[in-house]
Design a protein around this motif. Structure first.
Motif, PDB file in Angstrom:
ATOM      1  N   GLY A  97     -13.599   0.788  -7.831  1.00 57.45           N
ATOM      2  CA  GLY A  97     -13.717   2.224  -8.067  1.00 57.45           C
ATOM      3  C   GLY A  97     -13.973   3.060  -6.828  1.00 57.45           C
ATOM      4  O   GLY A  97     -13.632   4.238  -6.801  1.00 57.45           O
ATOM      5  N   SER A  98     -14.554   2.489  -5.808  1.00 55.98           N
ATOM      6  CA  SER A  98     -14.837   3.250  -4.583  1.00 55.98           C
ATOM      7  C   SER A  98     -13.683   3.196  -3.589  1.00 55.98           C
ATOM      8  O   SER A  98     -13.763   3.812  -2.516  1.00 55.98           O
ATOM      9  N   LEU A  99     -12.616   2.507  -3.925  1.00 57.62           N
ATOM     10  CA  LEU A  99     -11.484   2.363  -3.017  1.00 57.62           C
ATOM     11  C   LEU A  99     -10.641   3.634  -3.032  1.00 57.62           C
ATOM     12  O   LEU A  99     -10.161   4.057  -4.082  1.00 57.62           O
ATOM     13  N   PRO A 100     -10.430   4.292  -1.890  1.00 55.23           N
ATOM     14  CA  PRO A 100      -9.621   5.516  -1.869  1.00 55.23           C
ATOM     15  C   PRO A 100      -8.211   5.254  -2.390  1.00 55.23           C
ATOM     16  O   PRO A 100      -7.584   4.254  -2.051  1.00 55.23           O
ATOM     17  N   GLY A 101      -7.749   6.153  -3.245  1.00 54.70           N
ATOM     18  CA  GLY A 101      -6.414   6.037  -3.800  1.00 54.70           C
ATOM     19  C   GLY A 101      -6.345   5.463  -5.186  1.00 54.70           C
ATOM     20  O   GLY A 101      -5.322   5.586  -5.870  1.00 54.70           O
ATOM     21  N   VAL A 102      -7.408   4.821  -5.662  1.00 50.53           N
ATOM     22  CA  VAL A 102      -7.423   4.245  -7.007  1.00 50.53           C
ATOM     23  C   VAL A 102      -7.863   5.297  -8.023  1.00 50.53           C
ATOM     24  O   VAL A 102      -8.899   5.940  -7.851  1.00 50.53           O
ATOM     25  N   GLU A 103      -7.073   5.469  -9.088  1.00 51.16           N
ATOM     26  CA  GLU A 103      -7.413   6.366 -10.193  1.00 51.16           C
ATOM     27  C   GLU A 103      -7.299   5.578 -11.495  1.00 51.16           C
ATOM     28  O   GLU A 103      -6.235   5.029 -11.792  1.00 51.16           O
ATOM     29  N   LEU A 104      -8.363   5.531 -12.258  1.00 48.76           N
ATOM     30  CA  LEU A 104      -8.407   4.751 -13.492  1.00 48.76           C
ATOM     31  C   LEU A 104      -8.580   5.684 -14.686  1.00 48.76           C
ATOM     32  O   LEU A 104      -9.472   6.539 -14.679  1.00 48.76           O
ATOM     33  N   ARG A 105      -7.727   5.512 -15.694  1.00 45.81           N
ATOM     34  CA  ARG A 105      -7.737   6.398 -16.848  1.00 45.81           C
ATOM     35  C   ARG A 105      -7.663   5.593 -18.138  1.00 45.81           C
ATOM     36  O   ARG A 105      -6.842   4.682 -18.252  1.00 45.81           O
ATOM     37  N   GLN A 106      -8.531   5.933 -19.087  1.00 44.56           N
ATOM     38  CA  GLN A 106      -8.442   5.295 -20.403  1.00 44.56           C
ATOM     39  C   GLN A 106      -7.426   6.068 -21.238  1.00 44.56           C
ATOM     40  O   GLN A 106      -7.656   7.222 -21.608  1.00 44.56           O
ATOM     41  N   ALA A 107      -6.311   5.444 -21.527  1.00 45.78           N
ATOM     42  CA  ALA A 107      -5.250   6.117 -22.261  1.00 45.78           C
ATOM     43  C   ALA A 107      -4.243   5.098 -22.757  1.00 45.78           C
ATOM     44  O   ALA A 107      -4.085   4.017 -22.182  1.00 45.78           O
ATOM     45  N   GLU A 108      -3.543   5.464 -23.816  1.00 42.71           N
ATOM     46  CA  GLU A 108      -2.413   4.689 -24.331  1.00 42.71           C
ATOM     47  C   GLU A 108      -1.165   5.163 -23.606  1.00 42.71           C
ATOM     48  O   GLU A 108      -1.015   6.348 -23.306  1.00 42.71           O
ATOM     49  N   ALA A 109      -0.255   4.247 -23.304  1.00 49.15           N
ATOM     50  CA  ALA A 109       0.838   4.524 -22.372  1.00 49.15           C
ATOM     51  C   ALA A 109       1.741   5.659 -22.827  1.00 49.15           C
ATOM     52  O   ALA A 109       1.978   6.620 -22.076  1.00 49.15           O
ATOM     53  N   VAL A 110       2.284   5.586 -24.034  1.00 51.92           N
ATOM     54  CA  VAL A 110       3.246   6.586 -24.479  1.00 51.92           C
ATOM     55  C   VAL A 110       2.591   7.964 -24.564  1.00 51.92           C
ATOM     56  O   VAL A 110       3.157   8.975 -24.133  1.00 51.92           O
ATOM     57  N   GLY A 111       1.394   8.023 -25.111  1.00 54.33           N
ATOM     58  CA  GLY A 111       0.691   9.293 -25.228  1.00 54.33           C
ATOM     59  C   GLY A 111       0.406   9.915 -23.874  1.00 54.33           C
ATOM     60  O   GLY A 111       0.564  11.126 -23.685  1.00 54.33           O
TER      61      GLY A 111
END
Length: 227
Positions: A97-111
């Motif tokens: 999570g502290s690595l620059p450039g990483v973005e994490l999102r909780q989501a379903e793919a199509v939506g």
């Protein structure tokens, strides 16, 4: 996907996250981050399959604990990862999570794809959401968000002979509990090429990579196409 279906998938993938070991601290080459398309360590091709220009925007569908995503970030790309499982994302954030450039999102793919205007240089999935989402829904959404010429690539286990289309996949729990069931979509390599062509992708290739030497016999289906 219905609300009840999404909730069921979340429970299944949270259970899976608890069973799946974390990525090793280093690979056989001593590298702290690396890209792996197959289910076997230190095997198969790497990130070169995505043919990325410098500072690309890349989306992983079903990023799990984030190892491949982290490697892209170390190469200077904007690396966006989607997953429906809070447990998977928590593990990814703890390590990367502290690595620059990483973005994490909780989501379903199509939506998610249908609800953003973001343009992507590449989209990929390693034993992830592409395997577990109806391609008739997913592929148009992926193509709509990709820039022309971008690479769409994914891998998962090959189909069992004679078992094609939507199949049941089981995630085991304790001996006292029934397994959790999720849907997956299996096709032969040639059929994947046809499906991708039907949805406007070009230069599609699909092959089964042999397992590394030893008692392992199950290869890896690797599919790649361009927008």
């Amino acid at each position: 996907m219905s609300e009840s279906g999404a909730m069921g998938d979340t429970a299944a993938w949270n259970t899976y996250a608890q069973q799946k070991p974390d990525r090793r601290a280093t690979n056989a080459a001593g590298e702290a981050t690396w890209f792996n398309w197959t289910q076997y360590p230190d095997h198969g091709p790497g990130v070169e399959l995505l043919a990325l220009a410098p500072a690309s925007v890349v989306l992983e569908l079903g990023c799990g604990k984030g190892g491949n995503l982290a490697h892209l970030a170390t190469l200077g790309h904007r690396a966006i990862g989607l997953d429906v499982s809070p447990a998977q994302l928590a593990a990814a954030r703890e390590r990367w999570g502290s690595l620059p450039g990483v973005e994490l999102r909780q989501a379903e793919a199509v939506g998610h794809l249908g609800g953003t205007e973001e343009k992507l240089d590449a989209v990929f999935s390693v034993f992830g959401a592409v395997w577990f989402t109806d391609p008739e829904e997913l592929l148009p959404a992926v193509r709509e968000r990709m820039r022309p010429g971008g690479v769409f690539a994914f891998s998962h286990r090959p189909a069992v002979e004679g078992c094609y289309g939507c199949q049941a996949s089981y995630i085991n729990r304790s001996e006292d509990e029934d397994p959790l069931v999720v849907k997956r979509w299996d096709f032969e390599p040639g059929r994947w090429i046809e499906i991708l062509g039907d949805h406007g992708f070009s230069e599609a290739t699909a092959e089964v990579l042999a397992a590394p030497p030893g008692p392992r016999k199950i290869g890896t289906l690797l599919v790649r196409a361009r927008r």
